[in-house]
Design a protein around this motif. Structure first.
Motif, mmCIF file in Angstrom:
data_model
loop_
_atom_site.group_PDB
_atom_site.id
_atom_site.type_symbol
_atom_site.label_atom_id
_atom_site.label_comp_id
_atom_site.label_asym_id
_atom_site.label_seq_id
_atom_site.Cartn_x
_atom_site.Cartn_y
_atom_site.Cartn_z
ATOM 1 N N UNK A 189 -9.759 -1.160 -2.059
ATOM 2 C CA UNK A 189 -9.372 0.099 -2.703
ATOM 3 C C UNK A 189 -7.911 0.422 -2.393
ATOM 4 N N UNK A 190 -7.058 0.199 -3.388
ATOM 5 C CA UNK A 190 -5.643 0.509 -3.215
ATOM 6 C C UNK A 190 -5.391 1.952 -3.634
ATOM 7 N N UNK A 191 -4.736 2.695 -2.757
ATOM 8 C CA UNK A 191 -4.452 4.095 -3.052
ATOM 9 C C UNK A 191 -3.318 4.163 -4.070
ATOM 10 N N UNK A 192 -3.469 5.026 -5.054
ATOM 11 C CA UNK A 192 -2.403 5.209 -6.045
ATOM 12 C C UNK A 192 -1.857 6.624 -5.925
ATOM 13 N N UNK A 193 -0.600 6.798 -6.307
ATOM 14 C CA UNK A 193 0.027 8.120 -6.242
ATOM 15 C C UNK A 193 0.947 8.266 -7.439
ATOM 16 N N UNK A 194 0.617 9.193 -8.328
ATOM 17 C CA UNK A 194 1.474 9.442 -9.497
ATOM 18 C C UNK A 194 2.468 10.528 -9.116
ATOM 19 N N UNK A 195 3.759 10.209 -9.272
ATOM 20 C CA UNK A 195 4.801 11.160 -8.853
ATOM 21 C C UNK A 195 5.092 12.171 -9.949
ATOM 22 N N UNK A 196 4.876 13.452 -9.602
ATOM 23 C CA UNK A 196 5.147 14.539 -10.548
ATOM 24 C C UNK A 196 6.275 15.399 -9.991
ATOM 25 N N UNK A 197 7.171 15.900 -10.848
ATOM 26 C CA UNK A 197 8.254 16.776 -10.358
ATOM 27 C C UNK A 197 7.662 18.048 -9.742
ATOM 28 N N UNK A 198 8.248 18.500 -8.646
ATOM 29 C CA UNK A 198 7.823 19.748 -7.994
ATOM 30 C C UNK A 198 9.058 20.633 -7.821
ATOM 31 N N UNK A 249 13.434 8.397 -8.983
ATOM 32 C CA UNK A 249 13.498 7.147 -9.731
ATOM 33 C C UNK A 249 12.266 7.019 -10.623
ATOM 34 N N UNK A 250 12.268 6.056 -11.529
ATOM 35 C CA UNK A 250 11.080 5.741 -12.326
ATOM 36 C C UNK A 250 10.156 4.901 -11.447
ATOM 37 N N UNK A 251 9.219 5.567 -10.794
ATOM 38 C CA UNK A 251 8.406 4.893 -9.775
ATOM 39 C C UNK A 251 7.062 4.436 -10.325
ATOM 40 N N UNK A 252 6.543 3.315 -9.805
ATOM 41 C CA UNK A 252 5.143 2.961 -10.062
ATOM 42 C C UNK A 252 4.258 3.917 -9.247
ATOM 43 N N UNK A 253 2.937 3.887 -9.467
ATOM 44 C CA UNK A 253 2.065 4.821 -8.718
ATOM 45 C C UNK A 253 1.813 4.348 -7.281
ATOM 46 N N UNK A 254 2.878 4.263 -6.495
ATOM 47 C CA UNK A 254 2.762 3.793 -5.118
ATOM 48 C C UNK A 254 2.968 4.977 -4.168
ATOM 49 N N UNK A 255 2.111 5.135 -3.151
ATOM 50 C CA UNK A 255 2.297 6.250 -2.209
ATOM 51 C C UNK A 255 3.602 6.124 -1.416
ATOM 52 N N UNK A 256 4.204 7.263 -1.127
ATOM 53 C CA UNK A 256 5.387 7.314 -0.262
ATOM 54 C C UNK A 256 5.023 8.028 1.035
ATOM 55 N N UNK A 257 5.536 7.499 2.154
ATOM 56 C CA UNK A 257 5.383 8.138 3.457
ATOM 57 C C UNK A 257 6.756 8.638 3.901
ATOM 58 N N UNK A 280 0.794 -1.239 0.000
ATOM 59 C CA UNK A 280 0.000 0.000 0.000
ATOM 60 C C UNK A 280 0.822 1.283 0.000
ATOM 61 N N UNK A 281 2.012 1.247 0.606
ATOM 62 C CA UNK A 281 2.855 2.443 0.637
ATOM 63 C C UNK A 281 4.261 2.038 1.056
ATOM 64 N N UNK A 282 5.222 2.900 0.748
ATOM 65 C CA UNK A 282 6.609 2.720 1.197
ATOM 66 C C UNK A 282 6.945 3.825 2.178
ATOM 67 N N UNK A 283 7.642 3.471 3.241
ATOM 68 C CA UNK A 283 8.149 4.461 4.198
ATOM 69 C C UNK A 283 9.609 4.709 3.817
ATOM 70 N N UNK A 284 9.924 5.939 3.410
ATOM 71 C CA UNK A 284 11.263 6.217 2.864
ATOM 72 C C UNK A 284 11.927 7.397 3.565
ATOM 73 N N UNK A 285 13.263 7.416 3.485
ATOM 74 C CA UNK A 285 14.046 8.545 3.988
ATOM 75 C C UNK A 285 14.771 9.282 2.859
ATOM 76 N N UNK A 286 15.276 8.539 1.880
ATOM 77 C CA UNK A 286 16.158 9.101 0.853
ATOM 78 C C UNK A 286 15.344 9.786 -0.243
ATOM 79 N N UNK A 287 15.554 11.105 -0.406
ATOM 80 C CA UNK A 287 14.813 11.854 -1.426
ATOM 81 C C UNK A 287 15.195 11.421 -2.838
ATOM 82 N N UNK A 288 16.315 10.716 -2.986
ATOM 83 C CA UNK A 288 16.693 10.190 -4.294
ATOM 84 C C UNK A 288 15.634 9.246 -4.849
ATOM 85 N N UNK A 289 14.879 8.592 -3.955
ATOM 86 C CA UNK A 289 13.824 7.659 -4.389
ATOM 87 C C UNK A 289 12.758 8.384 -5.214
ATOM 88 N N UNK A 290 12.478 9.645 -4.887
ATOM 89 C CA UNK A 290 11.444 10.387 -5.628
ATOM 90 C C UNK A 290 11.877 10.689 -7.058
#
Length: 602
Positions: free
Chosen positions: A500-509, A105-113, A93-103
C-alpha cells in the motif's frame, strides 16, 4: 478496543548496500539521498540504486524516503520537478524537503515530509505544515520531552519524526550560516564545512584567553536508546538514526540495537506496534559504544545538562576499556574490565587534552604490545577502544536475517493437490498440482513437513505447517520442492501487488503562516518559495543568506551555551563570570566571532 499506534524505526543509508542492511537489521523505513539536492552532497545515489532499494524494502513493507532537502536556486526547479517524477515512478514513498518552492511545482501524488532543516520546534509551525499538506514533520533535535508532548497534543494526527541517535549539529538545523560566511559552502545546500568541529580559543573583552584551542562547539553524539518509551509516550512515532555518511557496519550495529530495544517495549506495551513486517535475528550482540561516537548525550530531552559537549576532541573515542597501569619497554599493562584483541585501535587523551592513539599488534593477558611507537602515557590515563577488530570482523560478513512468517497448508483434492501459503500480513496464494495419487509404504506427514519448511534464502519462514490428506499419499521430494518454489514466487508477487503506497494530492492552501515577516532565516532562495509564503500571509520575504549576504548577520543559533558549560550561568548556576563580556571565539586562522547570550529566553 485499544487504538494501536504504528512506530517507525528510520535508518540512514549512504548507498544501496547500507539501505539493504538497514532493512535486514530491522528498519521500518530508510532515508537515502536523491541523485541531487540532498542535504549531504557527499551521499547521492542513482535512480537505479534507489529503485533496487525500493523493490527490496517494499517486500518487508519498509518505506523508502528520499532526501531533497536543500534550498534550490531558480534554475534548479525544473530539474528538481523532473527528478521528483522519476522518484515517484520508481515507487519512493515520500520526499524529505526543506524548500517550500517544491510545493509550487507540478508534483506527482507523492507525500512530502518537512525536514528538520525547516526549524520545526513549535506547535504553531508543525500545525502550519500539517495544514499545508505535509504528512510527517521532522522535529528539531533540541526539544525536550515536554515540548514534543505539547506539539503532539496540538497536532495529534501528524506523525512526528524525532532524532534518537548520531551526530548533533550545534546550531538549530537550517539556521547555520557560518560555513557559507567563512568558506562559501552552504549547509542549506548540502555542503557544510563542519566549522563546529574546529578548535577555538575563548577570549574576553579585554583580550584575556579563558580557554585555548578546545573544540568548544563540538557536541557529543545523541543516544536516546534508554528513553525510547518516554519518547513514544510523548508522541514521537518515527525514531530517526542520523548517519547518511556512515559506513555499513555503523548502520548494521545501530539499527539492530534500536530494533532490539523497540521490540522489547512492544512486547510489554501492546498499544505500540512496529510499522513493517518480518522478524530479525542477529548473529552478534549490538553494542552502541562500538560504533563511531564522540561520547553520548541525551542533549536537551530531559532539560539542560552540562554533559553535552566534547571539548577535547571531535573524533570518535569509542568504548571505555580501563586505565593504564604502567609502561615498560615495548608493552604497557592495563587495568580494565574488558579484554582487548590483536588489531584493536586504542585512543586516549594526553596531558594536554589532545587525542592520541595506537594500534595493538599483540595482546598477552593485560599486556598490550603496540604496533610502532607509542607516545608516553601517564599512569591511570583512561583508555578507549575506537576500533574493535573482532566486532568489525563479525559485521563484515552476513550478520542478520529478516524473515516474514508464513502458514503452509498442503491438501489433497479430486484432481491432485493444492498448496496454500498465508503470510503474517494476510496475503494468501493457492496453487494446484494435477497429479495421480499413489499410496506411500511409510507414514509421510513428518517428511512432507520437513520438505515444506525448507524456505532457505527466501524472505519467509514457516510458522505453521498443516497436512490435510485423506490418505497417506506419496509425493517425490523434487516435485514438492518445485511446488513449494512456485508458491513462494507467487506470494512474493502478491506482496508486491498488495503493497500500500501512500498518495498525496497537493492542493493550494492559504492559511496564515506563524510570522508575517521573513528575514534571511526563512532560507527563501527562489520565487516559487517566496510566492508560497506570500500566499500564506507573509508580507515581507527577504532573500536567503546564500543569495544575498547580510552584514552583521547572526551566523549560528545554538541552545548549547558556553556560559553554562563554563559554570557561569546566571540563571541555572547563579554564578557570575570573572571575565568581562562580550566573549569571542577565535579560530586558528585568527577569525573572531562575538558571542551573544539570550538568557531571558533560556
Amino acid at each position: 478496543m485499544m487504538k494501536q499506534r504504528k512506530i517507525e524505526l528510520l535508518a540512514p543509508a549512504k548507498n544501496l548496500e547500507c539501505g539493504i542492511e538497514a532493512v535486514n537489521h530491522g528498519a521500518d523505513a530508510v532515508y537515502i539521498g536523491a541523485p541531487k539536492f540532498g542535504a549531504r552532497a557527499a551521499a547521492v545515489n542513482s535512480l537505479e540504486d534507489i529503485a533496487a532499494l525500493v523493490a527490496y524494502a517494499h517486500l518487508y513493507n519498509v518505506r523508502i524516503y528520499v532526501t531533497v532537502n536543500t534550498i534550490l536556486k531558480e534554475e534548479e526547479l525544473a530539474e528538481t520537478e523532473k527528478m521528483i517524477w522519476e522518484l515517484y515512478r520508481i515507487g519512493v514513498d515520500a520526499l524529505i524537503v526543506q524548500d517550500m518552492g517544491i510545493t509550487r511545482l507540478n508534483l506527482p501524488p507523492i507525500p512530502l515530509h518537512g525536514s528538520t532543516q525547516m526549524d520545526n520546534r513549535t506547535p504553531e509551525k508543525v500545525r502550519f505544515l500539517a495544514d499545508a499538506g505535509f504528512r510527517q514533520v521532522v522535529l528539531a533535535r533540541e526539544l525536550s520531552l515536554q515540548e514534543i508532548r505539547r506539539i503532539h497534543e496540538a497536532c495529534p494526527e501528524t506523525p512526528l519524526e524525532v532524532f534518537v541517535h548520531g551526530a548533533l549539529c550545534v546550531s538549530y538545523s537550517g539556521q547555520c550560516y557560518v560555513s557559507q560566511a567563512c568558506f562559501g559552502r552552504s549547509a542549506n545546500r548540502g555542503e557544510c564545512a563542519q566549522f563546529c568541529r574546529l578548535p577555538f580559543s575563548l577570549v574576553d573583552a579585554d583580550g584575556k584567553t579563558i580557554v585555548r584551542d578546545k573544540h568548544l562547539l563540538s557536541l557529543k553524539d545523541l543516544n536516546q536508546s534508554e528513553v525510547l518509551e518516554d519518547l513514544l509516550d510523548a508522541g514521537a512515532s518515527s525514531l530517526k538514526i542520523e548517519g547518511r555518511l556512515k559506513d555499513v557496519s555503523y548502520v548494521k550495529n545501530v539499527t539492530a540495537a534500536y530494533r532490539s530495544k523497540l521490540d522489547a517495549i512492544f512486547a510489554r506495551r501492546k498499544e505500540y506496534v512496529r510499522a513493517s513486517s518480518g522478524t530479525c535475528r542477529f548473529d552478534f550482540t549490538p553494542q552502541l559504544d562500538k560504533s563511531f561516537s564522540r561520547g553520548f548525550t541525551h542533549y536537551f530531552l530531559q532539560g539542560r545538562d552540562r554533559e553535552i559537549s566534547s571539548f577535547d576532541t571531535p573524533k570518535s573515542l569509542g568504548e571505555e576499556m580501563g586505565t593504564m597501569k604502567e609502561q615498560r619497554g615495548n608493552y604497557l599493562t592495563v587495568a580494565g574490565v574488558k579484554p582487548f584483541h590483536n588489531g584493536d585501535g586504542v585512543c586516549f587523551l594526553d596531558e594536554q587534552g589532545r587525542l592520541q592513539g595506537f594500534r595493538i599488534n599483540r595482546v598477552d593477558g593485560n599486556k598490550l604490545y603496540p604496533a610502532g611507537d607509542v607516545p608516553r602515557i601517564k599512569p591511570r590515563t583512561r583508555l578507549f577502544r575506537n576500533f574493535d577488530q573482532e566486532f568489525e570482523r563479525i559485521l563484515s560478513r552476513k550478520s542478520a536475517e529478516r524473515k516474514i512468517a508464513v502458514k503452509i497448508l498442503l491438501a489433497d483434492n479430486n484432481f491432485g493437490f493444492s498448496l496454500t501459503l498465508t503470510d503474517e500480513d494476510d496475503n494468501s496464494v493457492t496453487i494446484t498440482l494435477p497429479r495421480e495419487k499413489e499410496l506411500a509404504r511409510t507414514p509421510q506427514t513428518d517428511n512432507l513437513k520437513t520438505q515444506l519448511s525448507k524456505l532457505g534464502n527466501t524472505p519467509f519462514e514457516a510458522k505453521e505447517i498443516e497436512i490435510s490428506f485423506t490418505g497417506n499419499w506419496f509425493l517425490p521430494a523434487s516435485v514438492l520442492a518445485d511446488f513449494r518454489r512456485q508458491a513462494i514466487d507467487q506470494l512474493i508477487t502478491a506482496r508486491r501487488i498488495n503493497y500500500r503506497q501512500e498518495l498525496a494530492v497537493w492542493k493550494p492552501t492559504s492559511h496564515a503562516f506563524p510570522q508575517t515577516t521573513l528575514t534571511y532565516l526563512g532560507n527563501v532562495m527562489n520565487t516559487r518559495a517566496a510566492s508560497f509564503y506570500q500566499e500564506h500571509g507573509v508580507q515581507q520575504v527577504a532573500a536567503a543568506y546564500e543569495k544575498e549576504a547580510v552584514e552583521d548577520a547572526v551566523l549560528m543559533f545554538c541552545k548549547h551555551c558556553l556560559r553554562y558549560s563554563m559554570g557561569w550561568c546566571p540563571i541555572h548556576q547563579r554564578v557570575r563570570s570573572p571575565y568581562k563580556e562580550p566573549y569571542y571565539l577565535v579560530s586558528n586562522d585568527g577569525k573572531r566571532f562575538r558571542l551573544e547570550f539570550d538568557c531571558k529566553n533560556c
